[in-house]
Enzyme design. Structure first.
Site, mmCIF file in Angstrom:
data_model
loop_
_atom_site.group_PDB
_atom_site.id
_atom_site.type_symbol
_atom_site.label_atom_id
_atom_site.label_comp_id
_atom_site.label_asym_id
_atom_site.label_seq_id
_atom_site.Cartn_x
_atom_site.Cartn_y
_atom_site.Cartn_z
ATOM 1 N N ASN A 39 -6.566 3.702 -12.135
ATOM 2 C CA ASN A 39 -5.492 2.739 -11.874
ATOM 3 C C ASN A 39 -4.159 3.409 -12.151
ATOM 4 O OD1 ASN A 39 -4.334 0.111 -11.328
ATOM 5 N ND2 ASN A 39 -3.920 -0.051 -13.509
ATOM 6 N N HIS A 43 -0.258 2.427 -13.239
ATOM 7 C CA HIS A 43 0.510 1.328 -13.841
ATOM 8 C C HIS A 43 1.955 1.783 -14.006
ATOM 9 C CE1 HIS A 43 1.130 -2.291 -16.222
ATOM 10 N NE2 HIS A 43 1.789 -1.551 -17.087
ATOM 11 N N ASP A 90 -5.226 -2.690 -18.590
ATOM 12 C CA ASP A 90 -4.243 -1.607 -18.724
ATOM 13 C C ASP A 90 -4.539 -0.721 -19.931
ATOM 14 O OD1 ASP A 90 -2.904 -2.479 -16.450
ATOM 15 O OD2 ASP A 90 -1.540 -3.760 -17.593
ATOM 16 N N ILE A 94 -8.332 -8.833 -11.615
ATOM 17 C CA ILE A 94 -8.891 -8.216 -12.817
ATOM 18 C C ILE A 94 -10.418 -8.252 -12.712
ATOM 19 C CG2 ILE A 94 -9.112 -8.373 -15.318
ATOM 20 C CD1 ILE A 94 -6.345 -9.672 -15.356
ATOM 21 N N MET A 108 -4.315 -6.756 -7.203
ATOM 22 C CA MET A 108 -3.873 -7.777 -8.146
ATOM 23 C C MET A 108 -5.011 -8.702 -8.587
ATOM 24 S SD MET A 108 -0.888 -6.707 -8.463
ATOM 25 C CE MET A 108 -0.163 -7.963 -9.511
ATOM 26 N N ASP A 124 -10.853 -3.471 -20.828
ATOM 27 C CA ASP A 124 -9.609 -4.006 -21.366
ATOM 28 C C ASP A 124 -8.456 -3.745 -20.395
ATOM 29 O OD1 ASP A 124 -10.810 -4.881 -23.755
ATOM 30 O OD2 ASP A 124 -10.654 -2.856 -24.596
ATOM 31 N N GLY A 148 0.773 -1.237 0.000
ATOM 32 C CA GLY A 148 0.000 0.000 0.000
ATOM 33 C C GLY A 148 0.799 1.279 0.000
ATOM 34 N N SER A 149 1.926 1.317 -0.718
ATOM 35 C CA SER A 149 2.701 2.558 -0.737
ATOM 36 C C SER A 149 1.975 3.658 -1.505
ATOM 37 C CB SER A 149 4.100 2.325 -1.313
ATOM 38 O OG SER A 149 4.043 2.020 -2.687
ATOM 39 N N ASN A 150 1.299 3.304 -2.599
ATOM 40 C CA ASN A 150 0.498 4.315 -3.294
ATOM 41 C C ASN A 150 -0.727 4.699 -2.477
ATOM 42 O OD1 ASN A 150 1.496 5.315 -5.876
ATOM 43 N ND2 ASN A 150 1.554 3.171 -6.490
#
Length: 222
Positions: A116, A118, A154, A101, A99, A152, A21-23
């Site tokens: 999100n 990435h 990313d 989808i 992690m 879709d 959880g750094s973000n």
């Protein structure tokens, strides 16, 4: 010093995590400012031992564990996530190292309301192990992208990107660390744009009202 945002004007955000959880921490830190246009209302993890849950509790934010292994399939898991977010009054969703989808059905229930981050300059290097792949491909520039989530993987309209150099002696770990530092800058900024109603989406293109090129593309010096 900027004036505080009225409490009822702050968008309620659910953050989904699977790990450290750094973000998430960067979002929690940003939301601690009364002038920030979003508040973190709920943190959900699909793993009970995710350290990000500790970060959330220390910040006084509600948490929930929704273990994907406890559900018969993706539809049932997504329904449980959806219910938890709506019960908490969430209006926006941030994926921060989550992690799993989502099914198209889940994404379509939150149109243009899921972000999100990435660790590559999309559309290059989707999927996993992107820093290693960037080095192996001989890339000279890498970075991170905040985008609106679509069914879709990313894909979806890009809100912001931050670029970093790929150095001659970089390893996967060193490049990842350099990119992560920029993720921590970029994600709170992008969420603020969305929460304050500055984002306009037209097809697969997103624009930010009032943003200059420098505000959208952050290119720090090596």
């Amino acid at each position: 010093m900027s004036a505080p945002v009225a409490p009822d004007a702050r968008k309620r955000v659910g953050v989904l995590i699977s790990g450290r959880g750094s973000n998430l921490q960067s979002l929690l830190d940003a939301a601690a400012d009364p002038a920030y246009p979003a508040e973190i209302a709920l943190v959900i993890s699909n793993k009970a031992d995710a350290y990000g849950l500790v970060r959330a509790r220390e910040a006084g934010v509600a948490t929930a564990v929704v273990d994907h292994k406890a559900y018969a399939g993706r539809d049932a898991f997504d329904a449980a996530i959806d219910a938890a977010l709506r019960d908490a009054g969430c209006e926006l969703i941030c994926l921060a190292g989550f992690m799993r989808i989502f099914t198209p059905g889940f994404v379509n229930r939150w149109p243009n309301r899921i972000l999100n981050i990435h660790p590559s300059l999309l559309p290059s290097f989707t999927g996993l192990h992107v820093q290693r792949r960037a080095i192996e491909a001989g890339a000279t520039i890498a970075g991170c992208t905040v985008h609106i989530v679509t069914p879709d993987l990313d894909a979806g309209p890009i809100l912001a990107q931050a670029a970093v150099p790929v150095l001659a002696d970089d390893t996967e770990a060193s490049l990842s660390a350099r990119i992560l530092a920029q993720e921590h800058r970029l994600y709170p900024a992008a969420l603020a744009w969305l929460a304050s109603g500055r984002v306009r989406v037209d097809g697969n293109r997103a624009t930010v009202d009032g943003a200059t090129a420098d505000g959208v593309l952050l290119s720090p010096q090596p």
